[in-house]
Design an enzyme around this catalytic site. Structure first.
Site, mmCIF file in Angstrom:
data_model
loop_
_atom_site.group_PDB
_atom_site.id
_atom_site.type_symbol
_atom_site.label_atom_id
_atom_site.label_comp_id
_atom_site.label_asym_id
_atom_site.label_seq_id
_atom_site.Cartn_x
_atom_site.Cartn_y
_atom_site.Cartn_z
ATOM 1 N N ASP A 108 15.201 29.769 -1.406
ATOM 2 C CA ASP A 108 15.854 28.557 -1.933
ATOM 3 C C ASP A 108 16.886 27.952 -0.986
ATOM 4 O O ASP A 108 17.097 26.743 -0.981
ATOM 5 C CB ASP A 108 16.429 28.775 -3.345
ATOM 6 C CG ASP A 108 17.352 29.969 -3.450
ATOM 7 O OD1 ASP A 108 17.528 30.672 -2.445
ATOM 8 O OD2 ASP A 108 17.899 30.197 -4.545
ATOM 9 N N LYS B 293 17.926 40.002 -10.347
ATOM 10 C CA LYS B 293 18.047 39.001 -11.409
ATOM 11 C C LYS B 293 17.160 39.267 -12.632
ATOM 12 O O LYS B 293 16.587 38.340 -13.203
ATOM 13 C CB LYS B 293 17.765 37.598 -10.847
ATOM 14 C CG LYS B 293 18.776 37.174 -9.790
ATOM 15 C CD LYS B 293 18.550 35.769 -9.296
ATOM 16 C CE LYS B 293 17.503 35.733 -8.195
ATOM 17 N NZ LYS B 293 17.407 34.426 -7.535
#
Ligand code: ADP
Ligand code: MG
Length: 470
Positions: free
Chosen positions: A206, A171
């Site tokens: 997450d 990312k």
């Protein structure tokens, strides 16, 4: 049993015969048939078992060291840090019991040079943000050391509840002096250097955070899924089934597993790859990796759609064979456009026209062109939802929850905003297992749940360490 394959008819377009023909072909190419879904689910179960059995399997099935379940009665103030996208979020949660909580939060922008510089500078920046947050927004904590849960959404080889080494960056992050290092130690050192009185009590993926956050309100939640920039899932596993677990004497019987399911089908056995997927993969920075993720998540759905559109432009089926500089650009077609196009119910598809002609600067489009593009968007999103459902089915089949029902927490813009994403998932489960079973699987949106989940895991870890000392 109703089959959505039959229900979901080939869309009829009032464009040219060539457009209709192309649309019919694409419809079939992007349809995950019930039969194909069954094959994928079966393979999913096999890959899960391999990942639980040994290190180095395709789907890594990483133990999270999160063992208990929240009751909803937990109380206290805890900090959470969320790093993994554009912003750094710092939050203070106050758990009030009865599934109730309040939160203060602040976002800090992570500068590009920090994302690719020395990891020490990134950690110093984070420590400064936390210090600023505590000074400006934090409330008085009863004891002096503040407990913090750190959501770090990168591939981490977890070695304890607050220990884990970074396997690789994704990312857009690429800091030096971080790979194979313990990210908690790096962050805790920065707190020490800056004299910030915070203890990193938990390192959290997450998916795991999303699962725990939902469990605070719905204690029966057994699975957390991310359908955002990337995709991944976590679920409660019986310790006896984690064959590779070599931890010391155990006082618990289940643990949350961070699947890292985006890696599924690296061997390209069962997923319905098209030439559009292959093109995306070949041109990506991680070819032949994350193949399941590349068919499902927000980072990629726009690019798949762009590839399909360009192919039809080259065949002179769309836009009289005219493209534009914007449409020709890799990643130039945002996944958010898909959602906007799919909800466009205006007679002339004005929103589709706006995106194509104004945003992407395509010289002109016909109504038929716009219908085709809208149908491509539906096909790409629906396929993503059906494949996600195959992952869910694999987990529920493996755990046996398919027979008893399950509460599943989902976070991410693709699930939240792509029209009918959940409906397509439910339809797939209905085709596979029938209405009664599918109806017992409940999905709930847990928006930005991972920060809250991290705070709760920090609390659980802190309590466990106090109990151990006592
Ligand atoms: P993150 O995964 O980084 O926490 P999000 O859950 O917001 O963040 O997901 C971001 C991804 O969702 C991006 O890849 C973006 O393209 C996609 N996205 C943003 N808005 C929409 C939308 N309206 N419909 C579908 N996808 C969207
Ligand atoms: Mg998110």
């Amino acid at each position: 049993m109703l089959s959505a394959d039959i229900q979901h008819a080939v869309p009829q377009i009032d464009g040219t015969p060539e457009q209709q023909e192309a649309m019919t072909a694409l419809h079939h190419e992007f349809n995950v048939t019930t039969q194909r879904a069954r094959t994928i689910v079966q393979q999913f179960v096999e890959e899960m078992e391999k990942g639980l059995d040994h290190e180095g399997a395709t789907v890594p099935m990483i133990p999270s060291f999160v063992t208990g379940r929240p009751t909803g009665q937990e109380k206290g103030k805890y900090l959470a840090l969320d790093l993994g996208g554009t912003n750094l979020r710092v939050c203070e949660f106050e758990l009030k019991g009865d599934g109730d909580f309040s939160v203060h939060q602040q976002k800090y922008v992570v500068a590009e040079e920090l994302k690719t510089g020395d990891m020490r500078h990134l950690c110093d920046f984070i420590a400064d943000c936390v210090d600023n947050f505590i000074t400006e927004f934090g409330s008085h904590h009863v004891d002096h050391s503040i407990q913090l849960g750190f959501t770090f959404s990168f591939a981490v080889n977890q070695t304890d509840i607050n220990r884990g080494t970074l396997m690789h960056w994704t990312k857009g992050f690429n800091c030096t002096n971080a790979i194979h290092k313990d990210v908690v130690v790096l962050l805790q050192d920065a707190f020490l250097r800056k004299n910030v009185q915070v203890h990193v009590a938990a390192l959290v993926n997450d998916t795991v955070g999303t699962l725990m956050a939902n469990a605070y309100r719905y204690p029966k939640t057994s699975m957390g899924i991310i359908l955002g920039t990337g995709t991944n899932a976590a679920y409660y596993e019986k310790l006896g089934k984690i064959k590779k677990w070599k931890g010391a004497e155990q006082v618990f019987d289940e643990m949350v597993i961070n699947m890292e399911w985006g890696t599924f089908d690296l061997e390209r056995r069962v997923l319905p790859f098209t030439i559009y997927d292959n093109k995306l993969d070949r041109e990506s920075i991680n070819p032949r990796k994350q193949l399941f993720e590349k068919m499902i998540s927000g980072m990629y759905l726009g690019e798949i759609t762009r590839n399909v559109i360009l192919q039809l432009v080259d065949e002179r089926i769309l836009f009289s064979g005219e493209s534009s500089a914007d449409l020709n650009k890799q990643w130039g077609f945002e996944t958010a456009y898909l959602s906007t196009m799919v909800v466009d119910d205006t007679p002339q598809l004005d929103h589709v026209r706006h995106i194509l002609e104004e945003t992407l600067q395509i010289p002109s489009t016909t109504h038929g062109d716009r219908q085709v593009v809208k149908e491509i968007a539906i096909a790409v999103g629906r396929r993503a939802a059906r494949l996600s459902a195959c992952g869910v089915a694999g987990v529920l089949l493996h755990t046996g929850d398919i027979h008893t029902g399950a509460d599943i927490a989902i976070d991410g813009s693709v699930y939240e905003h792509f029209p009918h994403f959940e409906k397509y998932m439910v339809e797939t489960l209905q085709e596979l297992y029938g209405q009664d079973i599918a109806n017992q699987v409940r999905f709930s949106l847990a928006r930005d749940g991972s920060g809250f989940g991290a705070a709760m895991i920090a609390m659980m870890a802190h309590k466990a360490s106090l109990a151990k000392q006592a």
